[in-house]
Design an enzyme around this catalytic site. Sequence first.
Site, short mmCIF file in Angstrom:
data_model
loop_
_atom_site.label_atom_id
_atom_site.label_comp_id
_atom_site.label_asym_id
_atom_site.label_seq_id
_atom_site.Cartn_x
_atom_site.Cartn_y
_atom_site.Cartn_z
N ARG A 1 11.43 -9.28 7.14
CA ARG A 1 11.50 -8.32 6.63
C ARG A 1 13.10 -8.00 7.23
NH1 ARG A 1 6.33 -3.44 6.26
NH2 ARG A 1 6.29 -3.91 8.36
N ARG B 1 -0.55 -8.94 13.82
CA ARG B 1 -1.17 -8.24 13.74
C ARG B 1 -2.06 -7.98 12.04
NH1 ARG B 1 4.40 -6.54 11.41
NH2 ARG B 1 3.74 -5.31 10.39
N LYS C 1 0.58 -1.37 0.30
CA LYS C 1 -0.09 -0.08 -0.59
C LYS C 1 0.61 0.97 0.07
CE LYS C 1 -1.51 0.79 4.47
NZ LYS C 1 -0.85 2.36 4.81
N ARG D 1 12.26 -6.94 13.57
CA ARG D 1 12.00 -5.92 14.26
C ARG D 1 10.86 -7.29 15.02
NH1 ARG D 1 8.21 -1.36 12.55
NH2 ARG D 1 7.06 -2.84 11.51
N ARG E 1 -8.51 3.93 9.94
CA ARG E 1 -8.73 2.95 10.41
C ARG E 1 -9.55 2.34 11.15
NH1 ARG E 1 -2.79 1.59 11.88
NH2 ARG E 1 -2.09 3.01 10.38
#
Length: 207
Positions: free
Chosen positions: A121, A165, A9, A154, A82
């Site tokens: 990632r 998430r 996105k 992370r 959101r």
Amino acid sequence: MMGPPGSGKGTQGVKLAERFDNPHVSSGDILRRILASNENSELANAVRIIEEGKMVTDEIAGAIVFRELENVTGFILDGYPRNVRQAELLDIYLKAQGNRLDAALYLAVDKEELMRRLTGRLTCENCGETYHLSLEPPRRAGYCNNCGSPLIVREDDQPDRITVRLRLYLERTRPVLDYYQASGLLRKVDGIGSQEQVFARCEAALV
Ligand SMILES: [Zn+2]
């Protein structure tokens, strides 16, 4: 622009903003910018409560985004709204400005593909640039292309955290998708494929 973490996105939002010659207004970027600044306004101080682990209220989230929209007619909005309350606040704000949304674009990517993209990632601790172990590796393994700092995984990018998430994102976002579906603005775009393919689909959904 809406889409789960890992949907691409952010990247597509920047490209669309260039294509349509509109600013890319990212709520995440705005928050980071305010937190890094020494702005001493009521709003900036309200934003700093996130640093204490609290969520910003929908009203504050709205206020920081709307401030960026004040002098623009067109924009690509990323990371906001959101939830349905934020979507309603956005509609109210735009209506008062004599403006409105043209489309709510959702980049759809299935969970298996998102897991594949998000696992692996790597993030630069210094400048925030992200890489992917196999899909987008840095030039020198373990180090940032931009600033040469070491890359880390992370905590949020650990597999068990990714699952949580994604679940939270989808739970929260479904009502927002329904909201835009009801107003006829929702454009669901297939987010699987090359960056160019996905961009062409986004573009086609907006013209
Ligand atoms: Zn870096």
